[in-house]
Scaffold this motif. Sequence first.
Motif, PDB file in Angstrom:
ATOM      1  N   GLY A 313       0.851  -1.233   0.142  1.00 25.08           N
ATOM      2  CA  GLY A 313      -0.006   0.134  -0.065  1.00 25.08           C
ATOM      3  C   GLY A 313       0.849   1.155  -0.003  1.00 25.08           C
ATOM      4  N   MET A 314       2.219   1.185  -0.110  1.00 30.99           N
ATOM      5  CA  MET A 314       2.978   2.511  -0.007  1.00 30.99           C
ATOM      6  C   MET A 314       2.967   2.977  -1.589  1.00 30.99           C
ATOM      7  SD  MET A 314       3.590   2.834   3.021  1.00 30.99           S
ATOM      8  CE  MET A 314       2.442   1.888   3.555  1.00 30.99           C
ATOM      9  N   ASP A 322      -3.734   5.036   8.191  1.00 33.38           N
ATOM     10  CA  ASP A 322      -2.243   4.895   9.021  1.00 33.38           C
ATOM     11  C   ASP A 322      -2.011   4.814  10.399  1.00 33.38           C
ATOM     12  OD1 ASP A 322      -1.422   4.967   6.278  1.00 33.38           O
ATOM     13  OD2 ASP A 322      -0.347   6.783   6.389  1.00 33.38           O
ATOM     14  N   SER A 323      -1.236   3.850  10.784  1.00 34.07           N
ATOM     15  CA  SER A 323      -0.811   4.101  12.045  1.00 34.07           C
ATOM     16  C   SER A 323       0.765   3.890  12.229  1.00 34.07           C
ATOM     17  CB  SER A 323      -1.729   2.871  13.048  1.00 34.07           C
ATOM     18  OG  SER A 323      -1.246   1.610  12.616  1.00 34.07           O
ATOM     19  N   ASP A 324       1.232   3.064  12.937  1.00 27.83           N
ATOM     20  CA  ASP A 324       2.651   2.772  12.702  1.00 27.83           C
ATOM     21  C   ASP A 324       2.876   1.849  11.491  1.00 27.83           C
ATOM     22  OD1 ASP A 324       3.612  -0.211  13.841  1.00 27.83           O
ATOM     23  OD2 ASP A 324       1.857   0.598  14.790  1.00 27.83           O
ATOM     24  N   TRP A 325       3.970   1.764  10.875  1.00 26.34           N
ATOM     25  CA  TRP A 325       4.141   1.093   9.664  1.00 26.34           C
ATOM     26  C   TRP A 325       3.830  -0.292   9.744  1.00 26.34           C
ATOM     27  CZ3 TRP A 325       7.552  -2.730   8.302  1.00 26.34           C
ATOM     28  CH2 TRP A 325       8.588  -3.021   9.072  1.00 26.34           C
ATOM     29  N   HIS A 326       4.292  -1.141  10.879  1.00 32.83           N
ATOM     30  CA  HIS A 326       4.043  -2.380  10.932  1.00 32.83           C
ATOM     31  C   HIS A 326       2.587  -2.728  10.915  1.00 32.83           C
ATOM     32  CE1 HIS A 326       7.971  -3.549  12.346  1.00 32.83           C
ATOM     33  NE2 HIS A 326       7.901  -2.815  13.091  1.00 32.83           N
ATOM     34  N   THR A 327       1.837  -1.935  11.600  1.00 29.93           N
ATOM     35  CA  THR A 327       0.297  -2.269  11.755  1.00 29.93           C
ATOM     36  C   THR A 327      -0.332  -1.712  10.332  1.00 29.93           C
ATOM     37  OG1 THR A 327       0.427  -1.425  14.163  1.00 29.93           O
ATOM     38  CG2 THR A 327      -1.707  -1.683  13.221  1.00 29.93           C
ATOM     39  N   THR A 328       0.050  -0.840   9.840  1.00 22.63           N
ATOM     40  CA  THR A 328      -0.316  -0.282   8.470  1.00 22.63           C
ATOM     41  C   THR A 328      -0.265  -1.536   7.429  1.00 22.63           C
ATOM     42  OG1 THR A 328       0.185   1.930   8.987  1.00 22.63           O
ATOM     43  CG2 THR A 328      -0.809   1.435   6.608  1.00 22.63           C
ATOM     44  N   PHE A 329       0.970  -2.024   7.440  1.00 26.31           N
ATOM     45  CA  PHE A 329       1.345  -2.941   6.230  1.00 26.31           C
ATOM     46  C   PHE A 329       0.543  -4.088   6.594  1.00 26.31           C
ATOM     47  CE2 PHE A 329       5.811  -2.380   4.624  1.00 26.31           C
ATOM     48  CZ  PHE A 329       5.939  -0.966   4.525  1.00 26.31           C
ATOM     49  N   SER A 330       0.342  -4.587   7.832  1.00 29.65           N
ATOM     50  CA  SER A 330      -0.523  -5.704   8.131  1.00 29.65           C
ATOM     51  C   SER A 330      -1.985  -5.555   7.875  1.00 29.65           C
ATOM     52  CB  SER A 330      -0.349  -6.029   9.693  1.00 29.65           C
ATOM     53  OG  SER A 330       1.015  -6.230  10.047  1.00 29.65           O
ATOM     54  N   GLN A 331      -2.352  -4.374   8.279  1.00 35.05           N
ATOM     55  CA  GLN A 331      -3.592  -4.118   7.903  1.00 35.05           C
ATOM     56  C   GLN A 331      -4.105  -3.880   6.491  1.00 35.05           C
ATOM     57  OE1 GLN A 331      -4.493  -0.914  10.530  1.00 35.05           O
ATOM     58  NE2 GLN A 331      -5.060  -2.100  12.191  1.00 35.05           N
ATOM     59  N   ARG A 333      -2.547  -5.467   3.771  1.00 34.89           N
ATOM     60  CA  ARG A 333      -2.537  -6.764   3.480  1.00 34.89           C
ATOM     61  C   ARG A 333      -3.820  -7.725   3.957  1.00 34.89           C
ATOM     62  NH1 ARG A 333       2.197  -8.267   1.251  1.00 34.89           N
ATOM     63  NH2 ARG A 333       2.267 -10.257   2.024  1.00 34.89           N
ATOM     64  N   ALA A 334      -4.044  -7.384   4.988  1.00 33.44           N
ATOM     65  CA  ALA A 334      -5.126  -8.456   5.669  1.00 33.44           C
ATOM     66  C   ALA A 334      -6.641  -7.766   4.783  1.00 33.44           C
ATOM     67  CB  ALA A 334      -5.486  -7.931   6.977  1.00 33.44           C
TER      68      ALA A 334
ATOM     69  N   ARG C  15       3.357 -10.116   7.496  1.00 35.87           N
ATOM     70  CA  ARG C  15       2.570  -8.688   7.734  1.00 35.87           C
ATOM     71  C   ARG C  15       1.186  -9.027   7.299  1.00 35.87           C
ATOM     72  NH1 ARG C  15       6.816  -8.083   9.566  1.00 35.87           N
ATOM     73  NH2 ARG C  15       8.088  -6.389  10.073  1.00 35.87           N
ATOM     74  N   LEU C  16       0.481  -9.840   7.832  1.00 41.30           N
ATOM     75  CA  LEU C  16      -0.986 -10.180   7.582  1.00 41.30           C
ATOM     76  C   LEU C  16      -1.475 -10.100   8.814  1.00 41.30           C
ATOM     77  CD1 LEU C  16      -1.308 -13.519   5.173  1.00 41.30           C
ATOM     78  CD2 LEU C  16      -2.188 -10.806   4.835  1.00 41.30           C
ATOM     79  N   GLU C  17      -2.361  -9.165   9.145  1.00 39.90           N
ATOM     80  CA  GLU C  17      -3.139  -9.182  10.431  1.00 39.90           C
ATOM     81  C   GLU C  17      -4.076 -10.153  10.567  1.00 39.90           C
ATOM     82  OE1 GLU C  17      -4.058  -5.186  12.743  1.00 39.90           O
ATOM     83  OE2 GLU C  17      -5.893  -5.856  11.737  1.00 39.90           O
ATOM     84  N   PRO C  93       3.361   5.641   6.660  1.00 38.94           N
ATOM     85  CA  PRO C  93       3.121   5.901   8.043  1.00 38.94           C
ATOM     86  C   PRO C  93       4.420   6.208   8.796  1.00 38.94           C
ATOM     87  CG  PRO C  93       2.337   3.807   7.292  1.00 38.94           C
ATOM     88  CD  PRO C  93       3.376   4.216   6.173  1.00 38.94           C
ATOM     89  N   ARG C  94       4.300   6.685  10.022  1.00 40.52           N
ATOM     90  CA  ARG C  94       5.339   6.689  11.063  1.00 40.52           C
ATOM     91  C   ARG C  94       6.106   5.628  11.340  1.00 40.52           C
ATOM     92  NH1 ARG C  94       0.401   6.486  14.449  1.00 40.52           N
ATOM     93  NH2 ARG C  94       0.633   5.187  15.923  1.00 40.52           N
TER      94      ARG C  94
END
Lengths: 472, 624, 96
Positions: A313-314, A322-331, A333-334, C15-17, C93-94
């Motif tokens: 998504g970048m 957006d939140s922190d990058w780990h969470t954003t990436f995971s969301q 993709r989910a 990176r899959l929630e 993102p940040r």
Amino acid sequence: MATINELKERIHAGSSEEIVAEYLERIGSSKLNAFITVAKENALVRAKEIDSEGFEGSLAGIPVAIKDNISTKGILTTCASKILTGYVPPYDAHVIERLKEAGAVIIGKTNMDEFAMGTSTETSFYGPTRNPWDTDRVPGGSSGGSAAAVAGGEVPIALGSDTGGSVRCPASFCGVVGLKPTYGVISRYGLISYANSLEQIGPFATTVRDVAALFDVIAGYDPRDSTSVDKEVNYSSALKNDVSGLKIGVPEEYFGEGTDENVEKAVWNAIHTLEDLGATRIKVKMPHTKYALSAYYIIAMSEASSNLARFDGMRYGLRTEDSDWHTTFSQVRAAGFGDEVKRRILLGTYALSAGYHDKYYLKALKVRTLIKQDFELAFKDADVLIAPTMPYPAFKLGEKIDDPLSLYLADVDTVPINLAGVPSISVPCGFSHGLPIGMQVIGKHFDETTILRTAYTFEENTDFHTREPEGL
Amino acid sequence: MYENPDGVMIGLEVHVQLNKLKTKVFCGCTTDYHNDPPNSHVCPVCLGLPGALPVINKRAVEAAIKVGLALNCKVEEHTQFYRKNYYYPDLPKGFQITQYDFPISSGGYITIEGEDGEHRVGITRAHMEEDPGRLVHEGTIDKSKYTLIDYNRSGMALLEVVSDPDMRSPKEARRYLDKLRNILEYLDVFDGNLEGALRVDANISIMGGQRAEIKNISSHKGAERALLYEIVRQKNVLRRGGVVVLETRHFDEAREITMSMRSKEEAHDYRYFPEPDLVPLKISGWAPAIKATLPDLPDAWRLLFVEQYGITDEQAKALTSDIRLAKFYQMVVQNRDIKFAQLAADWMSNVLKGELNYRSQTFKVFSEQEAPKCWACGEKMVPSDRYLFDWNGILINDLDTFKKLKEYLMNNYGAFWVNNAPIEKDDAGRTIKISVENYSISLILDDTKNKVIVKFYKGGTYSLSLKKVNDRLNICEDIFYCNNCGASRDKNTTFIIKVEKPSVPEAEISLIDMLKALDFFENNKISEDDVLKIMRTILQKQIPKEFDVEKVDKIVKEEGLKKVEGNIVEAAALEAINENPQAVADYKAGKEKALNSLVGAVMKKTKGGADARTAREVLLGKLG
Amino acid sequence: MIAKKDLEHMGWLARLELSEEDKEKYTPRLNSVLDYFGELDEVDTEDVEPTYHILPMNNVFRDDEVNVPAKPLTQEEALSNAPKKQDGFFKAPRMM
């Protein structure tokens, strides 16, 4: 259903614009859901250009449909996934450049299993494609949209991609011709990777001649693909109605348990037809065939887990809050990937992960070596191998989608070919309760001319390819 | 023997950009992006667009082998690129193409000046990989609300040079970095002045604790500071009875501290597997061929300077600490005689280098020009490819060709000893060697680059060009030549040295500037202080940037440095009088103003060196 | 066998929630597939080399020439699909 030559005559008598408009209308009124994007404006503009420029190129003015995992500059390319929402590539795949040079008119992007992961075109974010022969049934997959569009008369020729049978399976289910070339013959530059060590782009058409004509345009060396092979062959000129002296190997492992009786019968009849035309038949043994399915899925999922990592998504596609990058990436993709894609990414990640790499990934690659050797051995005696493309005809929509494993098992006859990198063409060879049956003619590395000739001879002496689905 | 009281162990992972290549490692995007807007030098490949595929840059592999050899490594003959799977916002594909179990080179070493004399630092491996993009944070990484990404850097060829944990102090770490950078620059694969050219991750532990990995170090000084900070931190933790844990820390360059990157990050699992889109490399045979054409490294230059020019080892070390300075020095000496070498070394190793360091200025060599201005007269030079001899003539022992080769070597390099020396052929006719006693010259054919490398026994290499004409291998010179004054220069060495500091506009000091300043000094026309003043003026003031033969003369004049002795003015006045009878007659007839033209003539003759009032007085005295 | 914990770890690496529901749903299906893959244990692969590339190719290179073979994109093209951008940069993102 019109062939390229018939269309050329009509284009010369009238115009490409007319032909393109006609096909666009058929697509517009279709119930098959074969297309994700119809490039109406682009196609009409291009057809007009070709009409005014004169008809340069072997496919001048001929409409062609493109599987939606092939990059088309300026035309939405989604891989049938939500994650590529709105993605309009800024570049053309090698095959698209070639098609444009040959004067072909890109009419639209066809439906498929999400990221080519499937055997039924049911995992598309854009809904399933239906089989023109029975709209309650699947068209096969993953290039189901391309095969259904050709079978349904919505386009004369189309491109698909074949990672583990994704061209041949829908060709078989939809009663058209589909070719999976030798690994390296067609540049993969611009083909959105599912499993890059296995896949090739392949042509669809209603006849072997048209498949060869399209293949002639898209095959050839490309310095942008390091696995591309530098070989110049004219495939159309290999089409001769002659199989005398041809040695057909019949691998018994491709018949039997799990194979529909009618399919088995139809393929044997086809073999006998070719024997009557002067070919000889020999038995070949391919003892590791049984393990091809597991080896294939492990390799494909492993590569896929890496290939699909870029969808975050970048730079393109879906983006969530957006939140922190780990969470954003995971969301992202989910939210963007469907269930089957997620399952394959998870399994592929597992198969490559520390502690399991050797048990799954490395083991699968070793089994791949054994399967490759099976083919090498078989081809010591045989010129081509003939086998069913699919163990059964098209199944019903929804019949297998909830049981991934049973769906995987449908690929049992197609995946060994991709593991070995050899070419294979699926041609219609019969019907079972009104549903088409396909047989595959498998060749040695880079020996497309022999399988094309075999398929062509079969076609010239039978009429399965002339039958058309009714009530569309 | 160095005690290493705290048991400090430092290992460095240095990411070196092979930025002298024209293009990135897997695509044709230019490496020349440093002054351009973000994301303006990208393509589907380095942007990681769906469907794009990598293709290996052959020169990148050659450059990596070159470095491996220079670091005394074993070069792998069969290797393969792998995917290293991890996520980070700067990584466009979600994996990095890198090398894994067969790095292109491994098992070497670098020798540095250690705490207790010469110290060897082992090189574990040096492997090739692609550079990710560049992240820009608003404020600091931990506070920034968002992250900006520029992919111009994405796909640059990187060499990750991993050392053994052999360094025992931050100072040794810095010296290791200096030496590594210097070697890379001598190899002509790397320009350390470009932003992001060299990045360091440091692993450091002290006795009684685990190691910390410090990321985000972008300079040699930064590395030293980060390590000094880290030693103090780790000692404090232990002193208070704490435990130094294995962790990754981020170096904050501005605050000169390291911060823990504590996040929910679990142990990495990179899931390496061979990149299916790239086929294996089978490069046996490459290393020997590259080794034969490897340029001389700093230590070889140092020995050459000491032996050939008779300067001290200390001076030679200072001069070779930067290839640009070394080449500059060599050119200065080559353009005067050997007696000049000591004088030039005094000034260049000490004063010039000191002045640059003092200002934190660095050398930047003017890139090779199509038609440079002559360093001697300022006219345009032209490339010359004058035919010298036919390589095949040597191979068949043609006496006339022997003569041509020898004449060339004698006339151009002063190697008169070759006259009676035998010519030998080696390496299947790819090397020609001329030697007698301790002297030798080798000529090595490098037909991949259409070059012949001329190597001298004491070090020092020059190159000639190779032109294939039918079955002849014509060897030609490959220089710039001045038709006006006959000066020449090697094409591969540049003669204008720019001196720049990021915050200060560039200044320039050229070969002719250096020569003139030293000439003035040597001829006793200016004092030591004056030479210093000239150098400082050039480095400090914004002298017009275009090439100016008269630059030093102007400074001398403007600053009034030149001591012009009376007799020179006397002589000039006498000449002026003799050459201008009309003006003399006019003056004698009472035209006071005619004296002015005579004063002007004197000034011209002394090139402005004379004082106008003195000139007037001398003239008046002579005219009576 | 994959346990829920393993699935969470794979989800993190990829990176899959995964929601609780996903985890419940996926675990048995993934296990039935892995179970099937277990058949490869029967195959004797001692002394068998893995096949990473099906064609015996090596040393495929490009020359160090600018903009060959793939053509470059303009900044506008590069950013044309960016969901978020700012001043010519992609906007992510940040970090923390």
